[in-house]
Design a protein around this motif. Sequence first.
Motif, PDB file in Angstrom:
ATOM      1  N   GLN A   1       0.823  -1.208   0.000  1.00  0.00           N
ATOM      2  CA  GLN A   1       0.000   0.000   0.000  1.00  0.00           C
ATOM      3  C   GLN A   1       0.859   1.260   0.000  1.00  0.00           C
ATOM      4  O   GLN A   1       0.531   2.246  -0.665  1.00  0.00           O
ATOM      5  CB  GLN A   1      -0.931   0.012   1.213  1.00  0.00           C
ATOM      6  N   LEU A   2       1.973   1.232   0.728  1.00  0.00           N
ATOM      7  CA  LEU A   2       2.855   2.403   0.756  1.00  0.00           C
ATOM      8  C   LEU A   2       3.462   2.663  -0.617  1.00  0.00           C
ATOM      9  O   LEU A   2       3.617   3.817  -1.031  1.00  0.00           O
ATOM     10  CB  LEU A   2       3.963   2.215   1.792  1.00  0.00           C
ATOM     11  N   VAL A   3       3.818   1.598  -1.314  1.00  0.00           N
ATOM     12  CA  VAL A   3       4.358   1.761  -2.665  1.00  0.00           C
ATOM     13  C   VAL A   3       3.296   2.357  -3.577  1.00  0.00           C
ATOM     14  O   VAL A   3       3.571   3.249  -4.382  1.00  0.00           O
ATOM     15  CB  VAL A   3       4.869   0.416  -3.219  1.00  0.00           C
ATOM     16  N   ASP A   4       2.070   1.871  -3.453  1.00  0.00           N
ATOM     17  CA  ASP A   4       0.990   2.412  -4.276  1.00  0.00           C
ATOM     18  C   ASP A   4       0.693   3.866  -3.920  1.00  0.00           C
ATOM     19  O   ASP A   4       0.413   4.684  -4.796  1.00  0.00           O
ATOM     20  CB  ASP A   4      -0.277   1.574  -4.102  1.00  0.00           C
ATOM     21  N   LEU A   5       0.746   4.190  -2.627  1.00  0.00           N
ATOM     22  CA  LEU A   5       0.507   5.574  -2.205  1.00  0.00           C
ATOM     23  C   LEU A   5       1.597   6.504  -2.721  1.00  0.00           C
ATOM     24  O   LEU A   5       1.327   7.577  -3.239  1.00  0.00           O
ATOM     25  CB  LEU A   5       0.465   5.663  -0.681  1.00  0.00           C
ATOM     26  N   ASP A   6       2.852   6.110  -2.534  1.00  0.00           N
ATOM     27  CA  ASP A   6       4.003   6.913  -2.963  1.00  0.00           C
ATOM     28  C   ASP A   6       3.823   8.372  -2.557  1.00  0.00           C
ATOM     29  O   ASP A   6       3.986   9.291  -3.362  1.00  0.00           O
ATOM     30  CB  ASP A   6       4.187   6.789  -4.481  1.00  0.00           C
ATOM     31  N   ALA A   7       3.469   8.599  -1.288  1.00  0.00           N
ATOM     32  CA  ALA A   7       3.200   9.960  -0.813  1.00  0.00           C
ATOM     33  C   ALA A   7       4.418  10.538  -0.115  1.00  0.00           C
ATOM     34  O   ALA A   7       5.194   9.821   0.515  1.00  0.00           O
ATOM     35  CB  ALA A   7       2.004   9.949   0.140  1.00  0.00           C
ATOM     36  N   ASP A   8       4.566  11.850  -0.207  1.00  0.00           N
ATOM     37  CA  ASP A   8       5.704  12.521   0.427  1.00  0.00           C
ATOM     38  C   ASP A   8       5.546  12.606   1.945  1.00  0.00           C
ATOM     39  O   ASP A   8       6.528  12.529   2.681  1.00  0.00           O
ATOM     40  CB  ASP A   8       5.861  13.927  -0.148  1.00  0.00           C
ATOM     41  N   VAL A   9       4.319  12.777   2.376  1.00  0.00           N
ATOM     42  CA  VAL A   9       4.029  12.854   3.808  1.00  0.00           C
ATOM     43  C   VAL A   9       2.853  11.928   4.103  1.00  0.00           C
ATOM     44  O   VAL A   9       1.821  12.000   3.426  1.00  0.00           O
ATOM     45  CB  VAL A   9       3.679  14.292   4.238  1.00  0.00           C
ATOM     46  N   ILE A  10       3.005  11.067   5.102  1.00  0.00           N
ATOM     47  CA  ILE A  10       1.936  10.127   5.453  1.00  0.00           C
ATOM     48  C   ILE A  10       1.675  10.195   6.949  1.00  0.00           C
ATOM     49  O   ILE A  10       2.600  10.072   7.757  1.00  0.00           O
ATOM     50  CB  ILE A  10       2.291   8.672   5.071  1.00  0.00           C
ATOM     51  N   GLY A  11       0.423  10.387   7.314  1.00  0.00           N
ATOM     52  CA  GLY A  11       0.022  10.311   8.704  1.00  0.00           C
ATOM     53  C   GLY A  11      -0.585   8.941   8.969  1.00  0.00           C
ATOM     54  O   GLY A  11      -1.516   8.523   8.272  1.00  0.00           O
ATOM     55  N   PHE A  12      -0.034   8.236   9.947  1.00  0.00           N
ATOM     56  CA  PHE A  12      -0.514   6.889  10.285  1.00  0.00           C
ATOM     57  C   PHE A  12      -1.326   6.933  11.577  1.00  0.00           C
ATOM     58  O   PHE A  12      -0.967   7.646  12.523  1.00  0.00           O
ATOM     59  CB  PHE A  12       0.661   5.926  10.498  1.00  0.00           C
ATOM     60  N   GLN A  13      -2.395   6.128  11.624  1.00  0.00           N
ATOM     61  CA  GLN A  13      -3.154   5.949  12.857  1.00  0.00           C
ATOM     62  C   GLN A  13      -3.148   4.465  13.236  1.00  0.00           C
ATOM     63  O   GLN A  13      -2.934   3.599  12.400  1.00  0.00           O
ATOM     64  CB  GLN A  13      -4.601   6.427  12.697  1.00  0.00           C
ATOM     65  N   GLU A  14      -3.401   4.196  14.500  1.00  0.00           N
ATOM     66  CA  GLU A  14      -3.452   2.848  15.085  1.00  0.00           C
ATOM     67  C   GLU A  14      -2.095   2.134  15.025  1.00  0.00           C
ATOM     68  O   GLU A  14      -1.988   0.978  14.635  1.00  0.00           O
ATOM     69  CB  GLU A  14      -4.556   1.996  14.445  1.00  0.00           C
ATOM     70  N   ILE A  15      -1.069   2.853  15.449  1.00  0.00           N
ATOM     71  CA  ILE A  15       0.274   2.298  15.564  1.00  0.00           C
ATOM     72  C   ILE A  15       0.531   1.974  17.035  1.00  0.00           C
ATOM     73  O   ILE A  15       0.645   2.875  17.865  1.00  0.00           O
ATOM     74  CB  ILE A  15       1.346   3.292  15.052  1.00  0.00           C
ATOM     75  N   PHE A  16       0.618   0.693  17.352  1.00  0.00           N
ATOM     76  CA  PHE A  16       0.865   0.299  18.744  1.00  0.00           C
ATOM     77  C   PHE A  16       2.355   0.348  19.088  1.00  0.00           C
ATOM     78  O   PHE A  16       2.721   0.634  20.220  1.00  0.00           O
ATOM     79  CB  PHE A  16       0.329  -1.114  18.997  1.00  0.00           C
ATOM     80  N   GLU A  17       3.197   0.041  18.098  1.00  0.00           N
ATOM     81  CA  GLU A  17       4.643   0.021  18.332  1.00  0.00           C
ATOM     82  C   GLU A  17       5.357   0.613  17.120  1.00  0.00           C
ATOM     83  O   GLU A  17       4.921   0.418  15.975  1.00  0.00           O
ATOM     84  CB  GLU A  17       5.133  -1.406  18.579  1.00  0.00           C
ATOM     85  N   GLU A  18       6.457   1.294  17.380  1.00  0.00           N
ATOM     86  CA  GLU A  18       7.188   1.961  16.308  1.00  0.00           C
ATOM     87  C   GLU A  18       7.957   0.979  15.430  1.00  0.00           C
ATOM     88  O   GLU A  18       8.026   1.152  14.204  1.00  0.00           O
ATOM     89  CB  GLU A  18       8.155   2.988  16.916  1.00  0.00           C
ATOM     90  N   ASP A  19       8.551  -0.059  16.013  1.00  0.00           N
ATOM     91  CA  ASP A  19       9.409  -0.967  15.247  1.00  0.00           C
ATOM     92  C   ASP A  19       8.686  -1.645  14.081  1.00  0.00           C
ATOM     93  O   ASP A  19       9.241  -1.717  12.969  1.00  0.00           O
ATOM     94  CB  ASP A  19      10.038  -2.011  16.167  1.00  0.00           C
TER      95      ASP A  19
END
Length: 404
Positions: A42-60
């Motif tokens: 999905q990130l490859v398809d988005l190919d966005a310069d800035v992305i805001g993520f929600q529902e991240i429990f852990e950074e790794d």
Amino acid sequence: MMEFTLASFNVKNLIGPDKEYYEFQSYTPEEYAWKRDWMASQLVDLDADVIGFQEIFEEDPLREVIADASDRARTLNDAVIPSKGKAYHRKVIFRKLGVEPYDDAALAFAPNAADTGQPGKRRPGVAVLSRFGFVGKPEVIQDFATPLTIPFQPLRGLDGDLDAGAFTLRRLSRPILKVRIPVGDQVITLFNCHLKSKLGEFIRPEGADFAPEEDLVHYDPVGRAMGSMRAAVRRMAEAWVLRREIVAELAKGHPVAVMGDFNDGEHAVSSEIVSGEVPFRNYQWMLRHDAESYSDRYSAEEAATIKEQVERNRLHAAEGLFVRKSLRDMVYTTAFAGVFESIDQIYLSRHFHPDYDKRIADMEYFSVLNDHITDGSHPEAPYNKLASDHGQIKAHLRLRDGED
């Protein structure tokens, strides 16, 4: 003129394998591998310069997904971008076929202050990924040094004023992440948020294993409605907190972008609180606030002043600007209880609005990745647990060079 893109991605519960995030909910190593693979795609398809993520429990796990996406981008580029030695390498089409890896991008993560790490009782945070990096240190807004008390207006009657009570907010259900992003010669303040969900808040009596309203066998419609009301009040209060931060940035003259999961549609209350009022068409027709007669209305000069103040502090949905430009149908970003909705938003200050002569950028396109959207109520749900139940939204903008 520089082109850039902003995107919002509710990933639906990103956490490592064999970790119980909510009660009895976790990923096996194989399920985690599938989710990580899907998200990287999905990130490859988005190919966005800035992305805001929600529902991240852990950074790794998020960093692992980003690294996977970068690897895929390089593999794709090797296959579809011709080398400079080939005569046709300057064809315009090749500018669109490649994907820029995120190797040099900056990541800011805001963990949830309510997340104690206890299995089954985890709480998700948010994150922002930026190819442009950040200006200054990212800020997390969640806990208040001084509780926020919201009094309700007393109810007046023949027997005098009756106290209507107050709502006190000490912590947001999830953090708001505030970052400043350099784009060309501009710096944009971006807020990434995930407002309180529509799931009801039910209070468990002392010593009980669960709240009575959670027992659906003995369905309590009034109690369930009360739970929804609690959630809605909290969501509205959180939207107001975000609005306060937005207005403070606008007062400094800073361009503002707000993105995330609002858990309400564009025309719902929380979105209206965040984006601000829509100006009245003609304030000269409106009775003055201190009117003493029917004819006490605002003057033309006052009407212009009022409208400018409203517009100055108003945000506009990127989706709406796209619909306005193309006259296309509305998009849907999530499915909840069998209903398709548009609750993920990207809002922009008037610095991006086509009617503002001092705008810094133009909205050119709005796209949505939503072919996977479903929820458990849909019979076609193939992988509801692993893929996100949200679509990913992306605003395409073009920075103005000051001469247009």
